[in-house]
Design a protein around this motif. Sequence first.
Motif, PDB file in Angstrom:
ATOM      1  N   GLY A 111      -0.686  11.791   7.698  1.00 41.85           N
ATOM      2  CA  GLY A 111      -1.523  11.698   6.509  1.00 41.85           C
ATOM      3  C   GLY A 111      -1.026  12.509   5.335  1.00 41.85           C
ATOM      4  O   GLY A 111      -1.816  13.000   4.523  1.00 41.85           O
ATOM      5  N   GLU A 112       0.286  12.647   5.211  1.00 43.38           N
ATOM      6  CA  GLU A 112       0.865  13.461   4.148  1.00 43.38           C
ATOM      7  C   GLU A 112       0.921  12.738   2.801  1.00 43.38           C
ATOM      8  O   GLU A 112       1.144  13.379   1.776  1.00 43.38           O
ATOM      9  CB  GLU A 112       2.278  13.914   4.531  1.00 43.38           C
ATOM     10  N   PHE A 113       0.728  11.434   2.810  1.00 46.19           N
ATOM     11  CA  PHE A 113       0.890  10.666   1.590  1.00 46.19           C
ATOM     12  C   PHE A 113      -0.450  10.215   1.026  1.00 46.19           C
ATOM     13  O   PHE A 113      -1.456  10.135   1.739  1.00 46.19           O
ATOM     14  CB  PHE A 113       1.795   9.464   1.836  1.00 46.19           C
ATOM     15  N   GLN A 114      -0.432   9.900  -0.249  1.00 47.54           N
ATOM     16  CA  GLN A 114      -1.643   9.478  -0.953  1.00 47.54           C
ATOM     17  C   GLN A 114      -2.234   8.220  -0.332  1.00 47.54           C
ATOM     18  O   GLN A 114      -3.454   8.087  -0.205  1.00 47.54           O
ATOM     19  CB  GLN A 114      -1.297   9.259  -2.427  1.00 47.54           C
ATOM     20  N   ASP A 115      -1.388   7.299   0.045  1.00 46.78           N
ATOM     21  CA  ASP A 115      -1.818   6.023   0.620  1.00 46.78           C
ATOM     22  C   ASP A 115      -0.800   5.645   1.690  1.00 46.78           C
ATOM     23  O   ASP A 115       0.280   5.139   1.380  1.00 46.78           O
ATOM     24  CB  ASP A 115      -1.890   4.963  -0.480  1.00 46.78           C
ATOM     25  N   GLY A 116      -1.138   5.899   2.950  1.00 48.80           N
ATOM     26  CA  GLY A 116      -0.203   5.679   4.045  1.00 48.80           C
ATOM     27  C   GLY A 116       0.318   4.256   4.158  1.00 48.80           C
ATOM     28  O   GLY A 116       1.532   4.033   4.193  1.00 48.80           O
ATOM     29  N   PRO A 117      -0.574   3.247   4.214  1.00 51.31           N
ATOM     30  CA  PRO A 117      -0.101   1.860   4.321  1.00 51.31           C
ATOM     31  C   PRO A 117       0.780   1.441   3.138  1.00 51.31           C
ATOM     32  O   PRO A 117       1.773   0.739   3.317  1.00 51.31           O
ATOM     33  CB  PRO A 117      -1.401   1.055   4.362  1.00 51.31           C
ATOM     34  N   ARG A 118       0.397   1.888   1.933  1.00 45.01           N
ATOM     35  CA  ARG A 118       1.221   1.538   0.770  1.00 45.01           C
ATOM     36  C   ARG A 118       2.571   2.240   0.831  1.00 45.01           C
ATOM     37  O   ARG A 118       3.596   1.667   0.447  1.00 45.01           O
ATOM     38  CB  ARG A 118       0.492   1.909  -0.521  1.00 45.01           C
ATOM     39  N   MET A 119       2.586   3.477   1.337  1.00 52.33           N
ATOM     40  CA  MET A 119       3.851   4.185   1.478  1.00 52.33           C
ATOM     41  C   MET A 119       4.763   3.475   2.470  1.00 52.33           C
ATOM     42  O   MET A 119       5.966   3.356   2.250  1.00 52.33           O
ATOM     43  CB  MET A 119       3.598   5.628   1.921  1.00 52.33           C
ATOM     44  N   GLU A 120       4.185   2.983   3.562  1.00 56.04           N
ATOM     45  CA  GLU A 120       5.010   2.243   4.524  1.00 56.04           C
ATOM     46  C   GLU A 120       5.590   0.995   3.861  1.00 56.04           C
ATOM     47  O   GLU A 120       6.770   0.675   4.042  1.00 56.04           O
ATOM     48  CB  GLU A 120       4.221   1.839   5.763  1.00 56.04           C
ATOM     49  N   ARG A 121       4.767   0.311   3.084  1.00 58.32           N
ATOM     50  CA  ARG A 121       5.251  -0.891   2.404  1.00 58.32           C
ATOM     51  C   ARG A 121       6.358  -0.539   1.413  1.00 58.32           C
ATOM     52  O   ARG A 121       7.368  -1.242   1.325  1.00 58.32           O
ATOM     53  CB  ARG A 121       4.082  -1.569   1.685  1.00 58.32           C
ATOM     54  N   LEU A 122       6.194   0.573   0.678  1.00 59.21           N
ATOM     55  CA  LEU A 122       7.228   1.013  -0.253  1.00 59.21           C
ATOM     56  C   LEU A 122       8.509   1.343   0.496  1.00 59.21           C
ATOM     57  O   LEU A 122       9.609   0.951   0.079  1.00 59.21           O
ATOM     58  CB  LEU A 122       6.753   2.241  -1.035  1.00 59.21           C
ATOM     59  N   ASP A 123       8.379   2.048   1.605  1.00 58.79           N
ATOM     60  CA  ASP A 123       9.558   2.408   2.403  1.00 58.79           C
ATOM     61  C   ASP A 123      10.301   1.163   2.878  1.00 58.79           C
ATOM     62  O   ASP A 123      11.529   1.110   2.844  1.00 58.79           O
ATOM     63  CB  ASP A 123       9.124   3.257   3.602  1.00 58.79           C
ATOM     64  N   VAL A 124       9.548   0.153   3.307  1.00 56.39           N
ATOM     65  CA  VAL A 124      10.147  -1.081   3.820  1.00 56.39           C
ATOM     66  C   VAL A 124      10.865  -1.845   2.704  1.00 56.39           C
ATOM     67  O   VAL A 124      12.011  -2.282   2.870  1.00 56.39           O
ATOM     68  CB  VAL A 124       9.079  -1.965   4.489  1.00 56.39           C
ATOM     69  N   VAL A 125      10.197  -2.008   1.562  1.00 58.73           N
ATOM     70  CA  VAL A 125      10.814  -2.720   0.435  1.00 58.73           C
ATOM     71  C   VAL A 125      12.059  -1.983  -0.042  1.00 58.73           C
ATOM     72  O   VAL A 125      13.098  -2.592  -0.324  1.00 58.73           O
ATOM     73  CB  VAL A 125       9.796  -2.871  -0.720  1.00 58.73           C
ATOM     74  N   PHE A 126      11.953  -0.669  -0.123  1.00 59.73           N
ATOM     75  CA  PHE A 126      13.072   0.177  -0.537  1.00 59.73           C
ATOM     76  C   PHE A 126      14.246   0.030   0.435  1.00 59.73           C
ATOM     77  O   PHE A 126      15.384  -0.246   0.033  1.00 59.73           O
ATOM     78  CB  PHE A 126      12.566   1.624  -0.575  1.00 59.73           C
ATOM     79  N   ALA A 127      13.980   0.164   1.724  1.00 58.69           N
ATOM     80  CA  ALA A 127      15.040   0.091   2.732  1.00 58.69           C
ATOM     81  C   ALA A 127      15.677  -1.292   2.797  1.00 58.69           C
ATOM     82  O   ALA A 127      16.890  -1.417   3.014  1.00 58.69           O
ATOM     83  CB  ALA A 127      14.473   0.471   4.098  1.00 58.69           C
ATOM     84  N   ASN A 128      14.870  -2.329   2.605  1.00 58.67           N
ATOM     85  CA  ASN A 128      15.408  -3.687   2.693  1.00 58.67           C
ATOM     86  C   ASN A 128      16.484  -3.958   1.652  1.00 58.67           C
ATOM     87  O   ASN A 128      17.361  -4.803   1.859  1.00 58.67           O
ATOM     88  CB  ASN A 128      14.276  -4.712   2.558  1.00 58.67           C
ATOM     89  N   ARG A 129      16.425  -3.262   0.531  1.00 55.56           N
ATOM     90  CA  ARG A 129      17.460  -3.459  -0.485  1.00 55.56           C
ATOM     91  C   ARG A 129      18.815  -2.946   0.028  1.00 55.56           C
ATOM     92  O   ARG A 129      19.846  -3.573  -0.206  1.00 55.56           O
ATOM     93  CB  ARG A 129      17.072  -2.771  -1.787  1.00 55.56           C
ATOM     94  N   TYR A 130      18.799  -1.831   0.715  1.00 58.46           N
ATOM     95  CA  TYR A 130      20.047  -1.321   1.308  1.00 58.46           C
ATOM     96  C   TYR A 130      20.507  -2.218   2.452  1.00 58.46           C
ATOM     97  O   TYR A 130      21.683  -2.597   2.530  1.00 58.46           O
ATOM     98  CB  TYR A 130      19.846   0.113   1.814  1.00 58.46           C
ATOM     99  N   ILE A 131      19.588  -2.577   3.335  1.00 58.31           N
ATOM    100  CA  ILE A 131      19.933  -3.395   4.494  1.00 58.31           C
ATOM    101  C   ILE A 131      20.489  -4.752   4.054  1.00 58.31           C
ATOM    102  O   ILE A 131      21.483  -5.246   4.602  1.00 58.31           O
ATOM    103  CB  ILE A 131      18.720  -3.572   5.418  1.00 58.31           C
ATOM    104  N   ALA A 132      19.849  -5.357   3.046  1.00 61.56           N
ATOM    105  CA  ALA A 132      20.314  -6.652   2.545  1.00 61.56           C
ATOM    106  C   ALA A 132      21.713  -6.525   1.946  1.00 61.56           C
ATOM    107  O   ALA A 132      22.570  -7.395   2.151  1.00 61.56           O
ATOM    108  CB  ALA A 132      19.339  -7.200   1.506  1.00 61.56           C
ATOM    109  N   ALA A 133      21.937  -5.442   1.194  1.00 56.75           N
ATOM    110  CA  ALA A 133      23.260  -5.229   0.592  1.00 56.75           C
ATOM    111  C   ALA A 133      24.315  -5.070   1.687  1.00 56.75           C
ATOM    112  O   ALA A 133      25.407  -5.654   1.604  1.00 56.75           O
ATOM    113  CB  ALA A 133      23.229  -3.996  -0.301  1.00 56.75           C
ATOM    114  N   TYR A 134      23.986  -4.311   2.712  1.00 56.41           N
ATOM    115  CA  TYR A 134      24.917  -4.114   3.835  1.00 56.41           C
ATOM    116  C   TYR A 134      25.209  -5.439   4.537  1.00 56.41           C
ATOM    117  O   TYR A 134      26.363  -5.765   4.828  1.00 56.41           O
ATOM    118  CB  TYR A 134      24.330  -3.101   4.818  1.00 56.41           C
ATOM    119  N   ASP A 135      24.163  -6.208   4.814  1.00 52.25           N
ATOM    120  CA  ASP A 135      24.340  -7.490   5.503  1.00 52.25           C
ATOM    121  C   ASP A 135      25.183  -8.460   4.686  1.00 52.25           C
ATOM    122  O   ASP A 135      26.061  -9.153   5.227  1.00 52.25           O
ATOM    123  CB  ASP A 135      22.976  -8.126   5.799  1.00 52.25           C
ATOM    124  N   GLU A 136      24.918  -8.518   3.378  1.00 55.23           N
ATOM    125  CA  GLU A 136      25.687  -9.413   2.519  1.00 55.23           C
ATOM    126  C   GLU A 136      27.157  -8.980   2.470  1.00 55.23           C
ATOM    127  O   GLU A 136      28.062  -9.817   2.493  1.00 55.23           O
ATOM    128  CB  GLU A 136      25.104  -9.425   1.104  1.00 55.23           C
TER     129      GLU A 136
END
Length: 256
Positions: free
Chosen positions: A48-73
Motif C-alpha cells: 500500500g505504498e502508492f496512491q492508487d495500487g491498481p492504477r500503479m500496476e497498470r502504469l507499470d505494465v504499460v511502461f514495461a510493455n514499451r521496453y518489452i515490445a522494443a526488445y521483441d521487435e
Amino acid sequence: MPAQTINEVISRLEEIIATSITTDNRAGYFAALYHKVTCRVKEGIAAGEFQDGPRMERLDVVFANRYIAAYDEWTAKNKTGVSLSWQVTFEQLQKRSVLVLQHLLLGMNAHINLDLGVAVVEIAKEYDTPLQLIHQDFNSINTILAALSYEVINELNRISPLLSLLGKHSGNNSLLIQFALSNARDGAWCFAEDLYNSGNTIASRDQDIHKLGGSIVTTKGFIKITVFFIHLFELKNPSKITHILRNYQKMYIKVR
C-alpha cells in the motif's frame, strides 16, 4: 501478446534474462536491473505504498510493455517497430568496448526519458483523470528506479574494478558522467505534460533522446582514455555479468 499484469511483466523479464544468459547477450544487463525495479514495485503495491495500487500496476505494465515490445521487435529484426531511442541502445549490444555502466545508462535513457512520459499520458487518458493526479505515483516509481539503479551502479566494482576512475572527470560534460536520474525524471514529467496538454508528437522527443543516447557512448579526450583503461579490467563475460546483476540483493528502501 503484451503483458496484462505485473506478474506477466516479471515473467517476460525473466525470459529475457534467461535467454541473454544462454546466448551470452548483453541485453541481459538492463533486463536484470529492470527486473529488480518491477519486483520492488510489486512489493510496494502489496504494501500500500502508492496512491492508487491498481492504477500503479497498470502504469507499470504499460511502461514495461514499451521496453518489452522494443526488445521483441529488435530481436525479430524489425527495426521499423523500434524507437530511435531504443535503437541506439540495442545497437551497442554488439560492441565489446561499451562499459556495463554505459549499457545500463542507455537503457535508462530510452526507458525513462521517452517511454515513461508516454506511459503516464496513456494511463491518464485511460483512467480519464488529470495528469497532475498521477504525479505522486510517477515520482514514487522514479524513487524506486533511482534507488535500485544507484545501488546496482555502486556495486559495479565487482564487475568493473576501475570504474571509480570516472570520478576524476567530475567536471566533464559527457553524459557518461553528468547523466542524473533526477534530471531524467524531471525531463520525463515535462515531456508528459507537453504531450498531454498540447499533443506534441512523440517522434520529436524520440530524436532528442536518441542523440542523448549517442552522447553516453561517445567519449572524447581524457575521458575516452579513462574509459579504455576501465574496459581493460572490466569483466568481459556477458552471461556472468548478467548473472551477477540478476542475483545481487540488498535491502530496499520504502518510498514513504
